[in-house]
Design a protein around this motif. Structure first.
Motif, short mmCIF file in Angstrom:
data_model
loop_
_atom_site.label_atom_id
_atom_site.label_comp_id
_atom_site.label_asym_id
_atom_site.label_seq_id
_atom_site.Cartn_x
_atom_site.Cartn_y
_atom_site.Cartn_z
N ASN A 42 -0.74 -0.46 7.00
CA ASN A 42 -0.81 -1.41 6.14
C ASN A 42 -1.22 -2.32 6.72
N SER A 74 1.01 -0.71 -0.31
CA SER A 74 0.09 -0.04 -0.08
C SER A 74 0.77 1.21 -0.09
N ASP A 75 0.11 2.24 -0.67
CA ASP A 75 1.08 3.38 -0.39
C ASP A 75 0.88 4.07 1.15
N THR A 76 -0.03 4.28 1.56
CA THR A 76 0.32 4.60 2.84
C THR A 76 0.48 3.40 3.92
N LYS A 77 0.82 4.05 5.42
CA LYS A 77 1.90 3.62 6.18
C LYS A 77 0.90 2.39 7.03
N LYS A 98 -0.70 1.65 11.48
CA LYS A 98 0.61 1.66 11.49
C LYS A 98 1.58 0.18 11.87
#
Length: 87
Positions: free
Chosen positions: A44, A39-42, A65
Motif C-alpha cells: 500500500n 488497503s487490505d493488502t500490504k 510493501k
C-alpha cells in the motif's frame, strides 16, 4: 491524509533520485510523491516520480510493501525510460 517523512526516508529519496543524473545529464528537476493508501493488502506504499527534462517529462509510479522498495522500483523505471530516450 498526509504524513511527515522521517529524515532517513528523505535522505533515501534524495540519494536515489540524485543518482539519476548519472544516466541523463539534462534533468531540470524532479518531483517525488509518497503516499500510504488504506488497503487490505500490504503493498500500500506508493511512490510517484516525475522527472522534468527538456521535451517530454518522464513519469513512473510504483506500489510496494515499503516506501524504500517503491522508491527503488520507481528509480529503476526512470533509468529504463532514460536509456530508451538516449537510444
Amino acid at each position: 491524509m498526509g504524513f511527515s517523512a522521517k529524515q532517513e526516508l528523505t535522505n533515501f529519496v534524495n540519494d536515489k533520485v540524485g543518482k539519476l543524473s548519472q544516466f541523463y545529464d539534462k534533468i531540470i528537476s524532479s518531483e517525488v510523491s509518497l503516499c500510504a493508501e488504506k488497503s487490505d493488502t500490504k503493498e500500500n506504499k506508493l511512490c510517484d516520480i516525475r522527472l522534468i527534462i527538456p521535451g517530454k517529462d518522464l513519469f513512473v509510479c510504483a506500489r510496494c510493501k515499503t516506501f524504500e522498495e517503491a522508491i527503488v522500483q520507481s528509480v529503476d523505471g526512470l533509468v529504463k525510460q532514460m536509456e530508451k530516450k538516449k537510444a
